[in-house]
Design a protein around this motif. Structure first.
Motif, mmCIF file in Angstrom:
data_model
loop_
_atom_site.group_PDB
_atom_site.id
_atom_site.type_symbol
_atom_site.label_atom_id
_atom_site.label_comp_id
_atom_site.label_asym_id
_atom_site.label_seq_id
_atom_site.Cartn_x
_atom_site.Cartn_y
_atom_site.Cartn_z
ATOM 1 N N LYS A 110 0.826 -1.201 0.000
ATOM 2 C CA LYS A 110 0.000 0.000 0.000
ATOM 3 C C LYS A 110 0.864 1.257 0.000
ATOM 4 C CE LYS A 110 -3.406 2.524 2.767
ATOM 5 N NZ LYS A 110 -4.178 2.531 4.023
ATOM 6 N N THR A 111 1.942 1.239 0.814
ATOM 7 C CA THR A 111 2.837 2.393 0.874
ATOM 8 C C THR A 111 3.489 2.648 -0.479
ATOM 9 O OG1 THR A 111 3.266 1.951 3.212
ATOM 10 C CG2 THR A 111 4.830 3.369 2.053
ATOM 11 N N GLU A 112 3.906 1.577 -1.136
ATOM 12 C CA GLU A 112 4.523 1.724 -2.444
ATOM 13 C C GLU A 112 3.541 2.299 -3.464
ATOM 14 O OE1 GLU A 112 7.629 1.363 -3.359
ATOM 15 O OE2 GLU A 112 8.195 0.931 -1.286
ATOM 16 N N LEU A 113 2.286 1.814 -3.394
ATOM 17 C CA LEU A 113 1.274 2.331 -4.312
ATOM 18 C C LEU A 113 0.998 3.817 -4.056
ATOM 19 C CD1 LEU A 113 -1.277 -0.639 -4.385
ATOM 20 C CD2 LEU A 113 0.277 0.069 -6.209
ATOM 21 N N GLN A 114 0.958 4.212 -2.781
ATOM 22 C CA GLN A 114 0.744 5.621 -2.475
ATOM 23 C C GLN A 114 1.897 6.482 -2.980
ATOM 24 O OE1 GLN A 114 0.154 5.519 1.765
ATOM 25 N NE2 GLN A 114 -2.069 5.326 1.596
ATOM 26 N N ARG A 115 3.117 5.977 -2.829
ATOM 27 C CA ARG A 115 4.267 6.723 -3.343
ATOM 28 C C ARG A 115 4.193 6.861 -4.861
ATOM 29 N NH1 ARG A 115 9.133 3.797 0.157
ATOM 30 N NH2 ARG A 115 8.622 4.753 2.176
ATOM 31 N N GLU A 116 3.786 5.775 -5.510
ATOM 32 C CA GLU A 116 3.670 5.827 -6.960
ATOM 33 C C GLU A 116 2.587 6.800 -7.378
ATOM 34 O OE1 GLU A 116 4.518 4.783 -10.943
ATOM 35 O OE2 GLU A 116 5.606 4.566 -9.045
ATOM 36 N N ARG A 117 1.466 6.804 -6.620
ATOM 37 C CA ARG A 117 0.395 7.739 -6.935
ATOM 38 C C ARG A 117 0.856 9.182 -6.771
ATOM 39 N NH1 ARG A 117 -4.226 8.402 -2.661
ATOM 40 N NH2 ARG A 117 -2.411 9.407 -1.717
ATOM 41 N N ASP A 118 1.593 9.466 -5.663
ATOM 42 C CA ASP A 118 2.098 10.823 -5.441
ATOM 43 C C ASP A 118 3.060 11.229 -6.557
ATOM 44 O OD1 ASP A 118 0.603 10.853 -3.146
ATOM 45 O OD2 ASP A 118 2.286 10.355 -1.822
ATOM 46 N N ARG A 119 3.887 10.286 -6.977
ATOM 47 C CA ARG A 119 4.828 10.600 -8.047
ATOM 48 C C ARG A 119 4.103 10.948 -9.344
ATOM 49 N NH1 ARG A 119 7.090 8.265 -12.279
ATOM 50 N NH2 ARG A 119 5.933 6.330 -11.948
ATOM 51 N N LEU A 120 3.080 10.138 -9.666
ATOM 52 C CA LEU A 120 2.314 10.404 -10.877
ATOM 53 C C LEU A 120 1.557 11.723 -10.788
ATOM 54 C CD1 LEU A 120 0.902 6.833 -11.603
ATOM 55 C CD2 LEU A 120 2.727 8.005 -12.819
ATOM 56 N N GLU A 121 1.033 12.055 -9.586
ATOM 57 C CA GLU A 121 0.331 13.319 -9.417
ATOM 58 C C GLU A 121 1.282 14.490 -9.616
ATOM 59 O OE1 GLU A 121 -2.615 16.130 -8.687
ATOM 60 O OE2 GLU A 121 -2.713 13.998 -9.216
ATOM 61 N N ALA A 122 2.517 14.362 -9.082
ATOM 62 C CA ALA A 122 3.509 15.427 -9.278
ATOM 63 C C ALA A 122 3.838 15.585 -10.762
ATOM 64 C CB ALA A 122 4.766 15.120 -8.473
ATOM 65 N N GLU A 123 3.964 14.463 -11.463
ATOM 66 C CA GLU A 123 4.222 14.536 -12.897
ATOM 67 C C GLU A 123 3.057 15.189 -13.638
ATOM 68 O OE1 GLU A 123 5.207 10.751 -14.458
ATOM 69 O OE2 GLU A 123 7.094 10.562 -13.363
ATOM 70 N N ARG A 124 1.810 14.835 -13.212
ATOM 71 C CA ARG A 124 0.641 15.426 -13.866
ATOM 72 C C ARG A 124 0.609 16.939 -13.683
ATOM 73 N NH1 ARG A 124 -4.031 17.549 -13.050
ATOM 74 N NH2 ARG A 124 -3.685 17.575 -10.795
ATOM 75 N N GLN A 125 0.918 17.399 -12.459
ATOM 76 C CA GLN A 125 0.925 18.835 -12.213
ATOM 77 C C GLN A 125 2.011 19.535 -13.025
ATOM 78 O OE1 GLN A 125 1.229 19.358 -7.986
ATOM 79 N NE2 GLN A 125 -0.828 18.579 -7.562
#
Length: 453
Positions: A110-125
Motif C-alpha cells: 500500500k505504501t509503495e502504491l501511495q508513493r507511486e500515486r504521489d509521483r504520478l500526481e507530481a508529474e501530472r501537475q
C-alpha cells in the motif's frame, strides 16, 4: 451318543459350507415306550445356508458405513495437508506470525502504491504547468498572426476574416490560461457609473452546499427588486439533477450562510442548467431540454411570459467548456436583461442578445468572434460581454471583452481566482457591483472595480 452325532453333523455341515443353525432336531415315541431322536440337515443342493433378511440389511449398511468412513478419512487427510501447507513458513494463516507477515506485506505494498500515486500526481501537475505555458505562448502566436478586429464591423453579419482559423473547440485549448494583453488601469475608478472592468477582488465564500445536488447551481439577488421582496432577498437553485424545480429564498446573506430559507417555491417547469437570473421581481430561466425562456413572477408564483430564443442551441449543443448544458446563459447589468448563447448560423461563436424583460422578445443581437465552448463562463457589465478562460485553473483570467457599443472585441488578462477549482456559474449584480459565482459547492462573491469611460 446322539449329541455326539448331532455335533459331528454340524461340523460336517460347516466344513461343507452350511450353517448349523439350519439343522433341526426331533424327538418322538416309537410306540414301544422308547424315545427316538432324529435330526435333519439340508443338503447343499437344496440350500447353501442363506442369511436372514435382517442380517443382509445389516451387512449392506455396514458396507456403506465403511465406504463413507473411508471417504471421510480421505477428506480429513486432504484437509490436514492443506492446513499444514497454509500454516507452514510460507503460509498466510495458522499462526500469529503468519498473519503479521501478511499484514506487513500488504501495508508495504500500500505504501509503495501511495508513493507511486504521489509521483504520478507530481508529474501530472508538472505536465499541466507545461501545458499552461505552451497555451500562453500559443495564444500570443495566434494573436500575432490573426489578432482581433480593431475597428467596428459595419455589417452586423460580417465575420472577422481569419476567425475560422482559430481552433477554439479543442478540449486542450479550453483549459488554456489566456495571458495576452495587459489592461492599463485608469488612474481612478468610478464606483457608481459604467466603465470597463479593470479589477476583480478575491472570492468571498458565503455558504457551502451540503449535498451532491449542490456541486453546481445558481444563486442571485434582484438588482431592481419590487415590493414583497427586498434587495437583500437571496435566491438559490441547486442545479444537479434531471428535474430541478425547487427555488429557495433567504431573507439575507446571513440566513443563507445559516441554511435557513424563508421561502421555498416549486417551479411549474424544470430548469436547465445554471443560467437563471432574478430581475425586477421575476425569475428568468430556460426550460429543460428546450430553447424556451420563462419569466416566473415571484409575487404571483406563476409564469408571466414564455418565448423561444430564435435558433438558439440547447441541451449540450453550444455549452461553456465545463459542460452542464450551459447553452443559454441569462445575464443582468445596468442596461437590462441579456442572453448569452450560440446558433448554427454563428457556428458556435457567442451571440449576445438584449431581451425585453416583460415579453422576452429579442431587441437586438451581436455576434462575437469567440467560440462559446472555448471559454469557461461569461457575464455582462455595462453592455460589455466578458469571458473567463478556465473553470478549474486556480489562477485564470478574464480573457476577452466585447463591447456592444463599439461592436468589436479585444483580448484581456484580468486575474480571476477559482479558489475551489470548479466554477460553474458567474453572474454580475449591478446593484452590489459584485460577481456572484458558484464554485464547487461554494457560493462566493467577487468585488468589481470599473474604470471611467
Amino acid at each position: 451318543m446322539l449329541w455326539k452325532l448331532f455335533l459331528a453333523a454340524c461340523v460336517s455341515s460347516v466344513l461343507q459350507g452350511t450353517l448349523c443353525s439350519t439343522a433341526s432336531l426331533h424327538r418322538a415315541n416309537d410306540g414301544g415306550g422308547r424315545c427316538l431322536y432324529t435330526f435333519t440337515v439340508p443338503s447343499p443342493a437344496e440350500h447353501s445356508c442363506p442369511e436372514p433378511a435382517a442380517e443382509q440389511e445389516l451387512s449392506r449398511q455396514g458396507a456403506l458405513q465403511r465406504t463413507e468412513m473411508e471417504a471421510l478419512q480421505t477428506r480429513l487427510g486432504l484437509l490436514e495437508a492443506l492446513v499444514s501447507r497454509l500454516a507452514g513458513p510460507g503460509g498466510a494463516v495458522g499462526q500469529d506470525g503468519g498473519l503479521e507477515a501478511a499484514y506487513s506485506a500488504a501495508m508495504r505494498e500500500k505504501t509503495e502504491l501511495q508513493r507511486e500515486r504521489d509521483r504520478l500526481e507530481a508529474e501530472r501537475q508538472e505536465l499541466q504547468s507545461r501545458v499552461d505555458r505552451l497555451g500562453q505562448e500559443n495564444s500570443r502566436l495566434r494573436l500575432g498572426q490573426c489578432g482581433f478586429p480593431e475597428t467596428p464591423l459595419r455589417d452586423p453579419d460580417q465575420r472577422p476574416p481569419d476567425s475560422s482559423s482559430l481552433d477554439y473547440s479543442s478540449p486542450r485549448f479550453q483549459e488554456f490560461k489566456s495571458e495576452v494583453t495587459e489592461v492599463r488601469a485608469p488612474t481612478h475608478s468610478d464606483s457608481t457609473g459604467c466603465g470597463e472592468l479593470v479589477w476583480l477582488g478575491e472570492p468571498e465564500s458565503h455558504r457551502k452546499a451540503d449535498s451532491i445536488s449542490g456541486k453546481y447551481g445558481v444563486w442571485m439577488q434582484d438588482p431592481e427588486p419590487v415590493p414583497l421582496y427586498g434587495p437583500e432577498m437571496t435566491w438559490r437553485l441547486d442545479a444537479v439533477g434531471s428535474a430541478v424545480r425547487q427555488l429557495f429564498g433567504y431573507e439575507d446573506l446571513k440566513q443563507l450562510s445559516r441554511g435557513f430559507p424563508s421561502k421555498v417555491l416549486l417551479l411549474p417547469e424544470s430548469v436547465e442548467s445554471t443560467g437563471a437570473v432574478v430581475y425586477r421581481g421575476s425569475l428568468y430561466y430556460q426550460r429543460r431540454k428546450s430553447r424556451t425562456l420563462l419569466r416566473y413572477d415571484l409575487r404571483t408564483e406563476s409564469v408571466a411570459a414564455r418565448r423561444e430564443l430564435p435558433h438558439a442551441g440547447f441541451h449540450g449543443q453550444y455549452p461553456y467548456s465545463w459542460g452542464g448544458y450551459t447553452d443559454i446563459d441569462l445575464a443582468v447589468d445596468e442596461t437590462g436583461l441579456w442572453a448569452i448563447y450560440s446558433t448554427s448560423k454563428a457556428k458556435g461563436a457567442i451571440v449576445l442578445s438584449r431581451l425585453d424583460p416583460d415579453s422576452l422578445e429579442v431587441l437586438h443581437s451581436w455576434e462575437t468572434s469567440v467560440r462559446k465552448q472555448s471559454v469557461a463562463n461569461a457575464f455582462v457589465i455595462c453592455g460589455t460581454l466578458y469571458t473567463v478562460a478556465s473553470y478549474t485553473m486556480p489562477n485564470t483570467t478574464v480573457n476577452y471583452s466585447y463591447s456592444t457599443e463599439s461592436g468589436h472585441g479585444r483580448a484581456l488578462s484580468i486575474p480571476f481566482l477559482n479558489r475551489y477549482r470548479y466554477n460553474s456559474m458567474i453572474d454580475y449584480n449591478p446593484a452590489r457591483r459584485q460577481l456572484f459565482s458558484w464554485d464547487n459547492y461554494h457560493m462566493v462573491t467577487y468585488d468589481v472595480r470599473l474604470g471611467t469611460v
